[in-house]
Design a protein around this motif. Structure first.
Motif, PDB file in Angstrom:
ATOM      1  N   PRO A 194      -9.723 -39.882 -14.116  1.00  0.00           N
ATOM      2  CA  PRO A 194     -10.943 -39.177 -13.711  1.00  0.00           C
ATOM      3  C   PRO A 194     -11.371 -39.459 -12.273  1.00  0.00           C
ATOM      4  O   PRO A 194     -12.069 -38.639 -11.669  1.00  0.00           O
ATOM      5  CB  PRO A 194     -11.984 -39.707 -14.702  1.00  0.00           C
ATOM      6  CG  PRO A 194     -11.204 -40.124 -15.900  1.00  0.00           C
ATOM      7  CD  PRO A 194      -9.939 -40.685 -15.338  1.00  0.00           C
ATOM      8  N   SER A 195     -10.968 -40.585 -11.717  1.00  0.00           N
ATOM      9  CA  SER A 195     -11.359 -40.921 -10.340  1.00  0.00           C
ATOM     10  C   SER A 195     -10.202 -40.668  -9.367  1.00  0.00           C
ATOM     11  O   SER A 195     -10.233 -39.724  -8.576  1.00  0.00           O
ATOM     12  CB  SER A 195     -11.826 -42.372 -10.257  1.00  0.00           C
ATOM     13  OG  SER A 195     -10.847 -43.244 -10.800  1.00  0.00           O
ATOM     14  N   TRP A 196      -9.166 -41.501  -9.419  1.00  0.00           N
ATOM     15  CA  TRP A 196      -8.036 -41.328  -8.513  1.00  0.00           C
ATOM     16  C   TRP A 196      -7.306 -40.011  -8.750  1.00  0.00           C
ATOM     17  O   TRP A 196      -6.783 -39.404  -7.810  1.00  0.00           O
ATOM     18  CB  TRP A 196      -7.060 -42.490  -8.672  1.00  0.00           C
ATOM     19  CG  TRP A 196      -7.610 -43.799  -8.233  1.00  0.00           C
ATOM     20  CD1 TRP A 196      -7.975 -44.841  -9.041  1.00  0.00           C
ATOM     21  CD2 TRP A 196      -7.891 -44.223  -6.897  1.00  0.00           C
ATOM     22  NE1 TRP A 196      -8.463 -45.884  -8.291  1.00  0.00           N
ATOM     23  CE2 TRP A 196      -8.420 -45.538  -6.972  1.00  0.00           C
ATOM     24  CE3 TRP A 196      -7.735 -43.615  -5.651  1.00  0.00           C
ATOM     25  CZ2 TRP A 196      -8.795 -46.258  -5.847  1.00  0.00           C
ATOM     26  CZ3 TRP A 196      -8.114 -44.336  -4.527  1.00  0.00           C
ATOM     27  CH2 TRP A 196      -8.634 -45.636  -4.627  1.00  0.00           C
ATOM     28  N   GLY A 197      -7.274 -39.565  -9.976  1.00  0.00           N
ATOM     29  CA  GLY A 197      -6.572 -38.324 -10.285  1.00  0.00           C
ATOM     30  C   GLY A 197      -7.192 -37.095  -9.653  1.00  0.00           C
ATOM     31  O   GLY A 197      -6.521 -36.071  -9.490  1.00  0.00           O
ATOM     32  N   ALA A 198      -8.467 -37.183  -9.291  1.00  0.00           N
ATOM     33  CA  ALA A 198      -9.129 -36.041  -8.653  1.00  0.00           C
ATOM     34  C   ALA A 198      -8.515 -35.716  -7.297  1.00  0.00           C
ATOM     35  O   ALA A 198      -8.700 -34.604  -6.774  1.00  0.00           O
ATOM     36  CB  ALA A 198     -10.616 -36.329  -8.496  1.00  0.00           C
ATOM     37  N   LEU A 199      -7.769 -36.658  -6.723  1.00  0.00           N
ATOM     38  CA  LEU A 199      -7.144 -36.461  -5.412  1.00  0.00           C
ATOM     39  C   LEU A 199      -5.684 -36.026  -5.531  1.00  0.00           C
ATOM     40  O   LEU A 199      -4.997 -35.897  -4.515  1.00  0.00           O
ATOM     41  CB  LEU A 199      -7.216 -37.759  -4.607  1.00  0.00           C
ATOM     42  CG  LEU A 199      -8.605 -38.380  -4.430  1.00  0.00           C
ATOM     43  CD1 LEU A 199      -8.495 -39.728  -3.730  1.00  0.00           C
ATOM     44  CD2 LEU A 199      -9.522 -37.436  -3.654  1.00  0.00           C
ATOM     45  N   MET A 200      -5.204 -35.801  -6.767  1.00  0.00           N
ATOM     46  CA  MET A 200      -3.789 -35.522  -6.995  1.00  0.00           C
ATOM     47  C   MET A 200      -3.583 -34.138  -7.586  1.00  0.00           C
ATOM     48  O   MET A 200      -4.475 -33.570  -8.225  1.00  0.00           O
ATOM     49  CB  MET A 200      -3.197 -36.554  -7.974  1.00  0.00           C
ATOM     50  CG  MET A 200      -3.305 -37.982  -7.541  1.00  0.00           C
ATOM     51  SD  MET A 200      -2.610 -39.051  -8.843  1.00  0.00           S
ATOM     52  CE  MET A 200      -2.974 -40.659  -8.159  1.00  0.00           C
ATOM     53  N   ASN A 201      -2.368 -33.623  -7.407  1.00  0.00           N
ATOM     54  CA  ASN A 201      -1.981 -32.421  -8.137  1.00  0.00           C
ATOM     55  C   ASN A 201      -1.381 -32.831  -9.483  1.00  0.00           C
ATOM     56  O   ASN A 201      -1.206 -34.022  -9.774  1.00  0.00           O
ATOM     57  CB  ASN A 201      -0.992 -31.580  -7.322  1.00  0.00           C
ATOM     58  CG  ASN A 201       0.277 -32.342  -6.955  1.00  0.00           C
ATOM     59  OD1 ASN A 201       0.795 -33.143  -7.751  1.00  0.00           O
ATOM     60  ND2 ASN A 201       0.804 -32.098  -5.755  1.00  0.00           N
ATOM     61  N   ASP A 202      -1.057 -31.852 -10.315  1.00  0.00           N
ATOM     62  CA  ASP A 202      -0.581 -32.147 -11.665  1.00  0.00           C
ATOM     63  C   ASP A 202       0.717 -32.944 -11.656  1.00  0.00           C
ATOM     64  O   ASP A 202       0.924 -33.844 -12.483  1.00  0.00           O
ATOM     65  CB  ASP A 202      -0.381 -30.847 -12.446  1.00  0.00           C
ATOM     66  CG  ASP A 202      -1.700 -30.177 -12.792  1.00  0.00           C
ATOM     67  OD1 ASP A 202      -2.746 -30.854 -12.708  1.00  0.00           O
ATOM     68  OD2 ASP A 202      -1.687 -28.970 -13.120  1.00  0.00           O
ATOM     69  N   GLU A 203       1.608 -32.638 -10.721  1.00  0.00           N
ATOM     70  CA  GLU A 203       2.886 -33.348 -10.654  1.00  0.00           C
ATOM     71  C   GLU A 203       2.684 -34.814 -10.290  1.00  0.00           C
ATOM     72  O   GLU A 203       3.309 -35.707 -10.884  1.00  0.00           O
ATOM     73  CB  GLU A 203       3.789 -32.676  -9.621  1.00  0.00           C
ATOM     74  CG  GLU A 203       5.179 -33.279  -9.540  1.00  0.00           C
ATOM     75  CD  GLU A 203       6.072 -32.543  -8.556  1.00  0.00           C
ATOM     76  OE1 GLU A 203       7.173 -33.047  -8.265  1.00  0.00           O
ATOM     77  OE2 GLU A 203       5.655 -31.464  -8.074  1.00  0.00           O
ATOM     78  N   GLN A 204       1.800 -35.078  -9.351  1.00  0.00           N
ATOM     79  CA  GLN A 204       1.519 -36.459  -8.960  1.00  0.00           C
ATOM     80  C   GLN A 204       0.880 -37.235 -10.114  1.00  0.00           C
ATOM     81  O   GLN A 204       1.231 -38.386 -10.374  1.00  0.00           O
ATOM     82  CB  GLN A 204       0.601 -36.471  -7.743  1.00  0.00           C
ATOM     83  CG  GLN A 204       1.257 -35.986  -6.462  1.00  0.00           C
ATOM     84  CD  GLN A 204       0.257 -35.808  -5.338  1.00  0.00           C
ATOM     85  OE1 GLN A 204      -0.874 -35.364  -5.566  1.00  0.00           O
ATOM     86  NE2 GLN A 204       0.660 -36.137  -4.123  1.00  0.00           N
ATOM     87  N   LYS A 205      -0.052 -36.593 -10.812  1.00  0.00           N
ATOM     88  CA  LYS A 205      -0.697 -37.263 -11.942  1.00  0.00           C
ATOM     89  C   LYS A 205       0.306 -37.591 -13.043  1.00  0.00           C
ATOM     90  O   LYS A 205       0.249 -38.672 -13.643  1.00  0.00           O
ATOM     91  CB  LYS A 205      -1.839 -36.393 -12.482  1.00  0.00           C
ATOM     92  CG  LYS A 205      -3.057 -36.384 -11.592  1.00  0.00           C
ATOM     93  CD  LYS A 205      -4.262 -35.735 -12.248  1.00  0.00           C
ATOM     94  CE  LYS A 205      -4.135 -34.230 -12.274  1.00  0.00           C
ATOM     95  NZ  LYS A 205      -5.405 -33.586 -12.731  1.00  0.00           N
ATOM     96  N   ALA A 206       1.211 -36.678 -13.308  1.00  0.00           N
ATOM     97  CA  ALA A 206       2.215 -36.923 -14.345  1.00  0.00           C
ATOM     98  C   ALA A 206       3.109 -38.104 -13.964  1.00  0.00           C
ATOM     99  O   ALA A 206       3.471 -38.923 -14.821  1.00  0.00           O
ATOM    100  CB  ALA A 206       3.051 -35.664 -14.559  1.00  0.00           C
TER     101      ALA A 206
END
Length: 310
Positions: A194-206
């Motif tokens: 919810p925090s760091w993931g807000a700066l990422m695209n779906d591929e980066q989050k995965a």
């Protein structure tokens, strides 16, 4: 879709009392049964009677012997966040030596790295200053959250840029008894997305999710050294409480994270050149005040590797 006349079912409130504590507060520096330490090598100047102190009498550029290391550990246990000023010449290598008093470094996977392994550089300039900050505990999204952190000022603004810490043992102590009963034995889920993931695209989050799954920690932890009960829930990383409905979980998390905002539990530190802060990351939360636009603030941080919480 239900008819407009259908009554709306609201979740049963967790408490029938205000979310924040009113009246006098218990503010104990020490864990129950603990005695105040004696210091031969350190000068202690409290910033509040129960929380936070500036330490003097030592040059952290010199080797840290066993006696000084033990006094440093005791001072941090007693005051939860400790500060040094005027440590001219203090380098990243000195910082690693200081952090080693408590344990090895623990890198943050989301922070930029420096040439010195384990040191993260946190720089905010005119483009970044003014962004929203939030009360938090470092690395609670990890299985073994950081025990603490050592932060040194590399470049400070002429005004502003202070940091605040909140004593989460005091926050627990002052919860209403029925709320203490309510949260005893509960487990919370912590997640970076919810925090760091807000700066990422779906591929980066995965990609990050493969290495950093959601983790669980007790809502109330016992400090690994003092055994003192401490509230361990924070705004950016605590996503829900297991075993409760979504509505009950959200209500309870909202109540608990508010406790860090109570001024009596807080200490505020004004950064100067060659200042250093060390904090107990299990016992505290912190908040970097972002009020110095368009000035620049550069800090270097080492997190100290943690242990499982209970």
């Amino acid at each position: 879709m239900a008819a407009l006349s259908t009554p709306v079912a609201h979740p049963k409130p967790v408490l029938d009392k205000p979310l924040m504590h009113y009246g006098s507060r218990v503010l104990d520096r020490l864990a129950p049964g603990a005695s105040q330490a004696e210091y031969r090598l350190l000068d202690i100047t409290p910033l509040t009677p129960h929380f936070g102190a500036v330490l003097g009498g030592v040059d952290l550029n010199r080797p840290i012997g066993d006696d000084l290391a033990e006094e440093l550990r005791q001072a941090l246990l007693e005051w939860k966040v400790i500060f040094f000023r005027n440590q001219t010449g203090f380098t990243a290598d000195h910082q690693l030596q200081l952090a080693g008093v408590w344990g090895p470094p623990e890198p943050n996977p989301f922070f930029p790295k420096t040439e010195t392994v384990g040191v993260s550089r946190l720089a905010k300039d005119a483009k970044a200053a003014g962004n929203k900050n939030i009360w938090h505990s470092d690395h609670s999204f990890m299985v073994n959250p950081a025990l603490g952190s050592v932060l040194r000022a590399v470049e400070v603004p002429a005004a502003g840029g202070d940091t605040m810490w909140a004593d989460m043992a005091a926050a627990y102590d002052n919860l209403p008894e029925d709320l203490k009963d309510r949260i005893e034995g509960l487990t919370a889920v912590h997640d970076w997305e919810p925090s760091w993931g807000a700066l990422m695209n779906d591929e980066q989050k995965a990609a990050f999710r493969k290495q950093w799954p959601q983790v669980e920690h007790p809502v109330v932890v016992r400090h690994p050294r003092s055994g003192r009960k401490t509230l361990y829930v924070n705004e950016p990383f605590t996503t829900r409480i297991k075993g409760l409905s979504d509505a009950e979980s959200r209500e309870l998390v909202d109540i608990l994270v508010l406790q860090a905002r109570i001024p009596e539990y807080q200490v505020r530190f004004h950064w100067e050149a060659d200042s250093i802060a060390i904090w107990d990351n299990i016992a505290t939360q912190h908040y970097a005040i972002n009020d110095y636009f368009p000035q620049r603030r550069v800090m270097e941080r080492i997190a100290i590797a943690g242990v499982p919480l209970s």
